[in-house]
Design a protein around this motif. Structure first.
Motif, PDB file in Angstrom:
ATOM      1  N   PHE A 289       0.829  -1.206   0.000  1.00 14.49           N
ATOM      2  CA  PHE A 289       0.000   0.000   0.000  1.00 14.49           C
ATOM      3  C   PHE A 289       0.865   1.260   0.000  1.00 14.49           C
ATOM      4  N   ASN A 327      -2.931   4.199  -4.086  1.00 12.63           N
ATOM      5  CA  ASN A 327      -3.214   3.369  -2.913  1.00 12.63           C
ATOM      6  C   ASN A 327      -3.586   4.208  -1.698  1.00 12.63           C
ATOM      7  N   HIS A 343      -4.851  -2.972  -2.680  1.00  8.67           N
ATOM      8  CA  HIS A 343      -3.836  -2.092  -3.263  1.00  8.67           C
ATOM      9  C   HIS A 343      -3.618  -2.416  -4.740  1.00  8.67           C
TER      10      HIS A 343
END
Length: 413
Positions: A289, A327, A343
């Motif tokens: 992420f 993300n 993500h």
């Protein structure tokens, strides 16, 4: 998204952003890209005008939903850079990475489908259980090389050689050829090196490897590529292997290092992993992420000027999906991502990563073996003293110095 159908409408108005482009090649960006993504989103919205290298304009996508629309629309946003690179100087520092190659990452349409099918078939046949055992043994061997010292640089002494051994094993590449390929690959993907010479040396190494597998086939990716019904010629085989090296060595090393950094600097993960509340996979997903190894690597090139989110995107100019920026788009959440794997780090659509089922267990085994052997490992410097390597297309530390109580090497059965 709207797509002009009248040819007379396919001439986009001049972009008003040429004097406002954000430099992705600056030291300031490399030092704190997350701040840059926030500022770009606040200033421009989901699409930001950027410069990939001096004089190389592009559009950076920092909106999650906009990224999904683009990545799932290869008809209007193909990944073939040939029209773009016609006007790019030969010495452009990002050209060696972004230029056309006859392999899945830099092609579109039927050509991409042909390469992708062979790549997917070769990767799907990997014995993940056997690979896991190999990773564990290699990890222990590497830790044994420095565990009695009480200190190490986990980039140069652990993650980099580990990734190198893994990729070469997957390719069935013997040591005498892999040494040549490693030096050449570094030159191809290092902006400060001689990419042309690197390409030449890599071609020589891969030719040796392909000839070896033609005469002595094995249970490896190279053999499966050589034997695939696509029947790749010599140049195509060169670039299939280069693609595996390119996305296997650097990104895998970065994933392991970035996750280890997180574990050693974030109490949530250090305490959670030791207490069993969190898994290594949770740390990996948090990294994917926040600091994915390839934060801005999904690049497309619109076939025609196209209007999206109120902004005209010029034909054949790079539209770069900022996986890291998207993300952390506040419109879709942010912060702590335990248990969340939404993500974009593996990509989306026809160019999504076909090796994620291999990368996860490799990274998990590499991290867990290190922490099992050296549970009291700590950073040797303050976290804010760690240095990120410059460059917009990757996110990796220059080094990761650590200390730990010295111990005797483990016995390898």
């Amino acid at each position: 998204m709207s797509t002009p159908t009248d040819p007379a409408q396919r001439v986009a108005p001049p972009t008003p952003f040429d004097d406002e482009r954000v430099s992705l090649h600056s030291a300031e960006f490399s030092a704190d890209p997350h701040r840059a993504y926030r500022e770009m989103r606040n200033r421009f919205g989901s699409l930001a005008p950027v410069e990939l290298a001096p004089g190389v304009p592009a559009t950076l996508v920092v909106g999650y939903r906009t990224a999904l629309r683009i990545l799932n629309d290869p008809e209007h946003f193909p990944s073939d850079p040939r029209m773009w690179q016609q006007n790019v100087p030969h010495d452009c520092p990002v050209l060696p990475v972004l230029q056309y190659r006859p392999a899945a990452p830099r092609t579109a349409g039927a050509e991409h489908a042909r390469y992708r099918a062979a790549t997917t078939a070769a990767l799907d046949a990997v014995n993940v259980n056997a690979l896991h055992t190999f990773v564990e043994r290699t990890a222990v061997s590497l830790v044994n090389s420095f565990c009695s010292d009480g200190s190490a640089d986990l980039v140069s002494q652990y993650a980099t050689p580990l990734s190198f051994e893994i990729v070469n094993t997957l390719l069935g590449c013997p040591p005498e050829i892999s040494r040549k390929a490693a030096a050449a690959t570094a030159a191809v993907f290092d902006a400060d090196a001689d990419a042309e010479e690197g390409n030449r040396l890599f071609a020589e190494a891969v030719q040796e490897l392909v000839q070896l597998k033609q005469n002595q086939p094995g249970d490896d990716i190279t053999t499966r590529m050589v034997q695939h019904p696509a029947r790749f010629d010599e140049l195509e085989m060169l670039h299939q292997v280069l693609a595996i090296y390119g996305v296997g060595m650097g990104p895998l090393q970065s994933l392991v290092i970035n996750a280890l950094r997180l574990i050693m600097t974030d109490d949530r993960f250090a305490d959670g992993l030791l207490g069993g509340a969190l898994l290594t996979r949770d740390a990996l997903d948090q990294v994917l992420f926040e600091d994915p190894p390839l934060p801005n690597a999904s690049v497309t090139y619109p076939r025609h000027p196209i209007l999206i989110d109120g902004m005209w995107l010029p034909a054949h100019q790079p539209v770069v999906i900022s996986l890291a920026g998207c993300n952390n788009d506040p419109d879709v959440g942010g912060g702590y991502h335990t248990g969340n794997r939404s993500h974009l780090a593996w990509g989306v659509g026809p160019h999504s990563c076909p090796a994620r089922h291999i990368a996860y267990p490799i990274a998990e085994a590499a991290i867990e073996q290190l922490l099992d052997i050296l549970p009291d490992i700590r950073l040797a410097v303050p976290a804010d003293a760690l240095t990120w390597r410059p460059g917009a297309l990757h996110r990796t530390l220059a080094d990761l110095p650590v200390t730990f109580p010295a111990c005797a090497p483990l016995h390898l059965p």
